[in-house]
Design a protein around this motif. Structure first.
Motif, PDB file in Angstrom:
ATOM      1  N   TYR A  94       0.807  -1.222   0.000  1.00 39.07           N
ATOM      2  CA  TYR A  94       0.000   0.000   0.000  1.00 39.07           C
ATOM      3  C   TYR A  94       0.842   1.274   0.000  1.00 39.07           C
ATOM      4  O   TYR A  94       0.577   2.187  -0.793  1.00 39.07           O
ATOM      5  N   CYS A 169     -17.625  -6.858  -0.874  1.00 37.19           N
ATOM      6  CA  CYS A 169     -18.151  -5.514  -1.116  1.00 37.19           C
ATOM      7  C   CYS A 169     -19.584  -5.398  -0.618  1.00 37.19           C
ATOM      8  O   CYS A 169     -19.940  -4.420   0.049  1.00 37.19           O
ATOM      9  N   ASN A 203     -13.454  -1.885  -7.072  1.00 39.15           N
ATOM     10  CA  ASN A 203     -12.327  -1.752  -6.159  1.00 39.15           C
ATOM     11  C   ASN A 203     -12.152  -3.015  -5.314  1.00 39.15           C
ATOM     12  O   ASN A 203     -11.052  -3.581  -5.233  1.00 39.15           O
ATOM     13  N   CYS A 204     -13.231  -3.483  -4.681  1.00 38.48           N
ATOM     14  CA  CYS A 204     -13.148  -4.677  -3.831  1.00 38.48           C
ATOM     15  C   CYS A 204     -12.716  -5.903  -4.634  1.00 38.48           C
ATOM     16  O   CYS A 204     -11.921  -6.714  -4.157  1.00 38.48           O
ATOM     17  N   LEU A 206     -10.910  -6.019  -7.461  1.00 34.73           N
ATOM     18  CA  LEU A 206      -9.504  -5.931  -7.859  1.00 34.73           C
ATOM     19  C   LEU A 206      -8.583  -6.137  -6.649  1.00 34.73           C
ATOM     20  O   LEU A 206      -7.551  -6.806  -6.764  1.00 34.73           O
ATOM     21  N   TRP A 207      -8.944  -5.576  -5.514  1.00 36.29           N
ATOM     22  CA  TRP A 207      -8.146  -5.787  -4.309  1.00 36.29           C
ATOM     23  C   TRP A 207      -8.171  -7.249  -3.882  1.00 36.29           C
ATOM     24  O   TRP A 207      -7.196  -7.761  -3.318  1.00 36.29           O
ATOM     25  N   GLU A 231      -3.170  -0.556   5.020  1.00 33.37           N
ATOM     26  CA  GLU A 231      -4.080   0.149   4.093  1.00 33.37           C
ATOM     27  C   GLU A 231      -4.930   1.168   4.835  1.00 33.37           C
ATOM     28  O   GLU A 231      -5.009   2.347   4.459  1.00 33.37           O
ATOM     29  N   SER A 258     -10.134   4.811  -4.228  1.00 39.51           N
ATOM     30  CA  SER A 258     -10.919   4.164  -5.283  1.00 39.51           C
ATOM     31  C   SER A 258     -10.555   4.614  -6.688  1.00 39.51           C
ATOM     32  O   SER A 258     -11.288   4.317  -7.628  1.00 39.51           O
ATOM     33  N   CYS A 263      -6.134   1.372  -8.437  1.00 37.28           N
ATOM     34  CA  CYS A 263      -6.772   0.051  -8.521  1.00 37.28           C
ATOM     35  C   CYS A 263      -6.076  -0.844  -9.536  1.00 37.28           C
ATOM     36  O   CYS A 263      -5.888  -2.045  -9.309  1.00 37.28           O
ATOM     37  N   TYR A 266      -2.910  -2.069  -7.981  1.00 39.10           N
ATOM     38  CA  TYR A 266      -3.179  -3.171  -7.040  1.00 39.10           C
ATOM     39  C   TYR A 266      -3.482  -4.464  -7.788  1.00 39.10           C
ATOM     40  O   TYR A 266      -3.059  -5.547  -7.371  1.00 39.10           O
ATOM     41  N   LEU A 267      -4.200  -4.362  -8.897  1.00 42.42           N
ATOM     42  CA  LEU A 267      -4.450  -5.551  -9.715  1.00 42.42           C
ATOM     43  C   LEU A 267      -3.139  -6.116 -10.233  1.00 42.42           C
ATOM     44  O   LEU A 267      -2.934  -7.337 -10.238  1.00 42.42           O
TER      45      LEU A 267
END
Length: 283
Positions: A94, A169, A203-204, A206-207, A231, A258, A263, A266-267
């Motif tokens: 992060y 999510c 977002n959720c 991909l995280w 995070e 977001s 994102c 993070y992916l």
């Protein structure tokens, strides 16, 4: 009933509880007249918020203890010696992605960074302790039970990510719309409700890739717990204490919470972890 059918049945029970417990909590608060607050501040907690956070944990405890799921894949052991480098990776993900995102935002003139370091670190100790408890509850549910049990079904990775991401999510919706104060939510997500819902779901999901792969690589929930703590403390301090100022309309691109660019980064981290895990499995 065969083992796979039992696992599917128990997963359905767990998912049903996860998707409904927050709304039950909202209903309970409406009956008692308790008001919402910031979930990270336990002094503002309500009975409904307690149901929201505790119900998934109580459900997997019952399923593992009394209904035959067992504890073998729960990932409750820290396994620090075996996973020292992954704890290090969990510490850095992060901060590194946020630093890259802020640099990109500065270069394109989308945001300004004005971090007052003394103030930034002042509340970290207390905040980290609260986040430790909260994120154990979350990660023991989403990784230690939902992800672990889905892994036992040997689903394709894409379905694993999608199921966990959507459930994770959806569990948050009552929190977003009822348990947290509107001004606190807007500080993190300055969007209309439809845009917010879409971005939160993306977002959720991909995280979920990097959280899933970190759990898969280590066999423990604790690197994910630690990463989740990093995070929350890093992002919330930046946003709530106004250490960064994002130009109007650019949040969707560069917001540390977001934004599309963070994102995608993070992916990328998640896919990198997946590649390492697959390489391990074929060796």
């Amino acid at each position: 009933m065969n083992h796979q059918a039992q696992t599917i049945r128990h997963l359905c029970i767990f998912i049903l509880v996860a998707l409904s417990c927050g709304w039950i909590g909202v209903w309970v608060d409406s009956l008692t007249g308790e008001t919402t607050g910031d979930f990270s501040n336990t002094s503002n907690g309500t009975k409904g918020m307690g149901i929201f956070i505790a119900a998934p944990v109580l459900t997997w405890l019952v399923l593992r203890t009394f209904m035959g799921d067992g504890w073998r894949d729960a990932g409750l052991r820290p396994l620090i010696k075996k996973n020292v480098r992954w704890y290090g990776v969990a510490t850095l993900i992060y901060p590194v992605v946020i630093a890259i995102s802020l640099l990109i935002g500065e270069l394109f003139g989308w945001l300004k960074v004005q971090i007052h370091w003394t103030n930034y670190f002042a509340g970290f100790g207390i905040f980290v302790l609260a986040e430790f408890v909260k994120n154990f509850f979350e990660e023991s549910s989403w990784r230690g039970y939902l992800t672990a049990r889905l892994l036992s079904l040997k689903l394709k990775d894409i379905w694993l990510y999608l199921i966990v991401g959507v459930v994770w999510c959806s569990w948050h919706w009552p929190y977003f719309f009822y348990f947290v104060k509107p001004e606190q939510l807007f500080a993190l997500f300055p969007y209309d409700k439809i845009t917010f819902c879409v971005l939160a779901l993306v977002n959720c999901t991909l995280w979920t890739v990097m959280y899933t792969e970190l759990f898969h690589l280590t066999g423990s929930i604790w690197p994910a717990v630690w990463m989740h703590i990093i995070e929350d403390t890093t992002i919330y301090s930046l946003m709530y204490d106004k250490h960064i100022f994002i130009e109007t309309g650019k949040d969707i691109l560069i917001s540390p919470v977001s934004g599309i660019i963070p994102c995608l980064l993070y992916l990328g981290v998640g896919l990198w972890l997946r590649k390492i895990r697959i390489t391990r499995e074929v060796q």
